[in-house]
Design an enzyme around this catalytic site. Structure first.
Site, PDB file in Angstrom:
ATOM      1  N   GLY A  44       0.735 -40.036  68.799  1.00  0.00           N
ATOM      2  CA  GLY A  44       2.120 -40.380  68.522  1.00  0.00           C
ATOM      3  C   GLY A  44       2.586 -41.600  69.284  1.00  0.00           C
ATOM      4  N   ALA A  45       3.914 -41.752  69.386  1.00  0.00           N
ATOM      5  CA  ALA A  45       4.519 -42.970  69.945  1.00  0.00           C
ATOM      6  C   ALA A  45       3.922 -44.180  69.235  1.00  0.00           C
ATOM      7  CB  ALA A  45       4.327 -43.047  71.454  1.00  0.00           C
ATOM      8  N   HIS A  50      -1.365 -48.752  66.004  1.00  0.00           N
ATOM      9  CA  HIS A  50      -1.663 -47.567  65.192  1.00  0.00           C
ATOM     10  C   HIS A  50      -1.554 -47.891  63.705  1.00  0.00           C
ATOM     11  CE1 HIS A  50      -0.172 -45.532  68.993  1.00  0.00           C
ATOM     12  NE2 HIS A  50      -1.366 -44.998  68.842  1.00  0.00           N
ATOM     13  N   ASP A  79      -9.836 -48.543  73.167  1.00  0.00           N
ATOM     14  CA  ASP A  79     -10.516 -47.434  73.847  1.00  0.00           C
ATOM     15  C   ASP A  79     -12.005 -47.511  73.489  1.00  0.00           C
ATOM     16  OD1 ASP A  79      -8.149 -45.850  74.995  1.00  0.00           O
ATOM     17  OD2 ASP A  79      -7.581 -46.094  72.901  1.00  0.00           O
ATOM     18  N   GLN A 139     -14.255 -44.576  74.427  1.00  0.00           N
ATOM     19  CA  GLN A 139     -13.942 -43.443  73.557  1.00  0.00           C
ATOM     20  C   GLN A 139     -14.595 -43.602  72.192  1.00  0.00           C
ATOM     21  OE1 GLN A 139      -9.827 -41.594  73.086  1.00  0.00           O
ATOM     22  NE2 GLN A 139      -9.908 -42.873  71.260  1.00  0.00           N
ATOM     23  N   VAL A 163      -5.033 -54.761  68.717  1.00  0.00           N
ATOM     24  CA  VAL A 163      -3.817 -55.484  68.339  1.00  0.00           C
ATOM     25  C   VAL A 163      -3.045 -55.784  69.616  1.00  0.00           C
ATOM     26  CG1 VAL A 163      -1.663 -55.395  67.036  1.00  0.00           C
ATOM     27  CG2 VAL A 163      -3.749 -54.381  66.090  1.00  0.00           C
TER      28      VAL A 163
END
Length: 290
Positions: A31-32, A37, A150, A153, A176
């Site tokens: 979220g956020a 995203h 990430d 990850q 980005v």
């Protein structure tokens, strides 16, 4: 756009779409949502007819004393952004839905999870691997998209998908950045104003190392010394790590680079709340100029 809160309903929706011949893409988030995203959503849309965005602040990837309680949350704004981006389904499970009471099973990853962020956050990637496995099994996507900010990850999740024989393509999307070069992150909004200005030291350090490598510098220690000098220009930054690693195995880079090398950075900067610290990460693969 449809909002789904249970694994059973998400599986039912995904199965119907797959049966109808549609490709399904998953974009896992906490979220956020920001432009970074939304760029993942764009990448997903190019690879599939249906896009699912999951919004779940995963408690198992936060260690003691980390910012779980202060991680930014704004679900209504996130839903509006997903709707505007043409997302088909937003999956918003509760903690009990993802971690049923009495659960005992966790997914652990080996050597890829040990260096860099894994050294200072030893339980982090176990939490990431566990929740991503659950999300992939719940959504059953053909493709899942993750940001390259990430980087470690992303490698962990690719390894996970191969090792657990999950039939899903793991795609990494480019970082980005904000106009001043700082990598977009939900945590940026938690920085104190002066710290936000100092955050540009990370991208300056990456730029300096990239320029030196392009000019023919091959000495690992010389490149890292250059990086540390740039980071030192941010007086409030506390260095977690600045390392050169193999971009596939995360093994330490050789003393003289002989190919592409991942330059990975992590620093702590003051937060907007008294005593708070915000951890920022960034990276770049330094290509061999030859």
């Amino acid at each position: 756009m449809r909002r789904i809160e249970t694994v059973r309903e998400l599986r039912r929706w995904s199965e119907a779409e797959r049966t109808a011949g549609a490709r399904v893409a998953l974009v896992p988030t906490m979220g956020a949502l920001h432009a970074g995203h939304l760029s993942l959503v764009e990448h997903a849309r190019r690879r599939a007819e249906r896009v699912v965005v999951s919004i779940f602040v995963n408690p198992t990837q936060f260690g003691p004393g980390e910012d779980l309680d202060h991680y930014p949350r704004d679900l209504e704004r996130d839903l509006d952004r997903c709707r505007a981006a043409g997302v088909d389904v937003v999956f918003t499970p509760g903690v009990a839905e993802m971690y049923p009471p009495g659960g005992q099973t966790r997914v652990e990853v080996g050597a890829l999870a040990e260096p860099l962020c894994g050294r200072s956050r030893p339980t982090h990637f176990g939490g990431v691997a566990t929740v991503v496995t659950k999300l992939l099994l719940a959504a059953r996507p053909h493709v899942a998209v993750f940001g390259q900010k990430d980087f470690q990850q992303l490698l962990v999740i690719r390894r996970l998908a191969r090792d657990l024989l999950l039939e899903v393509e793991i795609v990494g999307a480019p970082i980005v950045r904000e106009p001043d070069g700082v990598a977009l992150s939900s945590r940026n909004r938690n920085l104190a104003p002066a710290a936000r200005r100092q955050a540009t030291a990370l991208v300056r350090a990456l730029d300096a190392a990239e320029a030196a490598r392009a000019a023919g510098e091959r000495r690992r220690d010389a490149l890292l010394a250059l990086v540390r000098r740039e980071l030192a220009k941010a007086p409030d930054a506390e260095l977690d790590y600045a390392e050169l690693r193999d971009p596939e195995t995360l093994e330490p880079a050789r003393e003289r680079l002989a190919g592409p090398a991942l330059l990975a950075l992590a620093v702590h900067l003051p937060g907007s709340e008294p005593g708070a610290r915000v951890r920022l990460i960034d990276n770049r693969v330094l290509e061999d100029p030859s």
